[in-house]
Enzyme design. Structure first.
Site, short mmCIF file in Angstrom:
data_model
loop_
_atom_site.label_atom_id
_atom_site.label_comp_id
_atom_site.label_asym_id
_atom_site.label_seq_id
_atom_site.Cartn_x
_atom_site.Cartn_y
_atom_site.Cartn_z
N ARG A 53 0.75 -1.15 -0.02
CA ARG A 53 0.03 -0.16 0.01
C ARG A 53 0.82 1.10 -0.03
O ARG A 53 1.82 1.17 0.60
CB ARG A 53 -0.98 0.00 1.13
CG ARG A 53 -0.28 -0.02 2.70
CD ARG A 53 -1.37 -0.29 3.83
NE ARG A 53 -2.27 0.98 3.85
CZ ARG A 53 -2.88 1.35 4.77
NH1 ARG A 53 -3.25 0.03 5.70
NH2 ARG A 53 -3.81 2.15 4.81
N ASP A 55 0.71 5.41 0.68
CA ASP A 55 0.02 6.48 1.50
C ASP A 55 -0.34 7.60 0.57
O ASP A 55 0.15 7.59 -0.76
CB ASP A 55 1.00 6.92 2.59
CG ASP A 55 1.18 5.89 3.62
OD1 ASP A 55 0.22 5.02 3.88
OD2 ASP A 55 2.03 6.16 4.24
N TYR A 116 12.18 1.44 -3.59
CA TYR A 116 11.53 2.78 -3.41
C TYR A 116 13.02 3.56 -3.92
O TYR A 116 13.85 3.50 -3.78
CB TYR A 116 11.08 3.06 -2.23
CG TYR A 116 9.94 2.55 -1.81
CD1 TYR A 116 8.73 3.08 -1.69
CD2 TYR A 116 9.82 1.08 -1.13
CE1 TYR A 116 7.45 2.49 -1.55
CE2 TYR A 116 8.69 0.52 -0.80
CZ TYR A 116 7.21 1.40 -0.81
OH TYR A 116 6.17 0.88 -0.52
N ARG A 201 10.09 7.06 4.29
CA ARG A 201 10.07 8.49 4.79
C ARG A 201 10.68 8.61 5.97
O ARG A 201 11.59 9.64 6.14
CB ARG A 201 8.62 8.76 4.58
CG ARG A 201 8.13 8.93 3.24
CD ARG A 201 6.49 8.95 3.40
NE ARG A 201 6.24 10.24 4.11
CZ ARG A 201 4.97 10.51 4.33
NH1 ARG A 201 3.94 9.57 4.22
NH2 ARG A 201 4.71 11.85 4.99
#
Length: 261
Positions: A53, A55, A116, A201
């Site tokens: 998932r 955000d 990522y 993050r």
């Protein structure tokens, strides 16, 4: 039941307009748009399940999802099906690939590796709005990479996880963590077997404590040892984050459109 077939879709999207990937009440999500388009084409209710998932505001260059269909005969031409599906989807969501897979294949549990990127730029650029994080001050890339190397390996990354998330373990194996300068941009690349909620993050925010605010490189080791989210850096803005690659043992990334596995 014998008529039901399972498919994987490779999708990409700009997450700016969406409250993340996953369907949720009173908010527009990427999954909601995709399920509706699939249901329209296949003339049945379709529920996709993603490899992970993202955000609100996070982008995906590659996300695999799986879905089951009792009307697979309607997919008589994979290329035409992808074209029709993209025609029904908003311009910021694209389907890239369709694969027929074994009934037990699972987009989330079968993934062996995820990657990522986090994008930062230093010169004001209107074309990077919502695509990269603008920073005023330059960063010490050498120190950033020295600190990033301390993340590589199998470790407890609970210090980078969003609070109150229900996971069976905080152990992840990071295979790559590296900063790369590209002109006026700086891109952080990270690959692992799995990621915790908000982990990337929080990692970037922690590394910036070293590369921008002068904390010692050993600060990263202290944060990891603490297993305490409050000891880590602040999470950086979502719009600089991209899910870029997901690997499966039975998917050849070089082949296009439909294959059977």
């Amino acid at each position: 039941m014998k008529g039901i077939k399972r498919f994987f879709l490779e999708v990409a999207y700009d997450g700016t307009a969406y409250h993340g990937w996953q369907i949720q009440p009173n908010a527009v999500s990427v999954q909601e748009k995709l399920d509706y388009a699939l249901g329209t084409l296949l003339r049945e209710e379709v529920a996709t399940l993603g490899a992970g998932r993202t955000d609100t505001g996070v982008h995906a260059k590659q996300l695999y999802v799986h879905f089951d269909s009792d009307n697979a005969s309607l997919i008589n031409s994979p290329d035409r099906f992808i074209h029709s599906l993209n025609a029904l989807l908003p311009f910021d969501i694209a389907v890239l690939r369709l694969l027929e897979v074994a009934s037990g294949s699972h987009a989330r549990f079968d993934a062996t590796e995820r990657s990522y990127e986090y994008h930062i730029h230093f010169t004001k650029d209107p074309f990077l709005i919502n695509k990269s994080w603008l920073l005023r001050d330059r960063l010490n890339v050498q120190r950033l990479n020295e600190a990033a190397r301390l993340l590589v390996g199998k470790k407890d990354f609970g210090c980078f996880s969003k609070s109150n998330t229900q996971v069976f373990t905080n152990i992840c194996t990071i295979k790559e963590a590296q900063w790369v300068e590209i002109g006026e941009k700086l891109v952080f690349h990270i690959t692992a077997d799995r990621f915790l909620r908000n982990m990337v993050r929080a990692i970037v925010g922690t590394l910036l404590e070293v590369g921008a605010k002068g904390k010692p490189i050993s600060y990263v080791e202290e944060v990891l040892a603490s297993r305490d989210r409050s000891k880590a850096g602040t999470s950086v803005p979502a719009h600089g984050l991209y899910l870029t690659k997901i690997k499966y043992p039975y998917i050849d990334p070089l082949k296009n459109n439909i294959e059977r596995y």
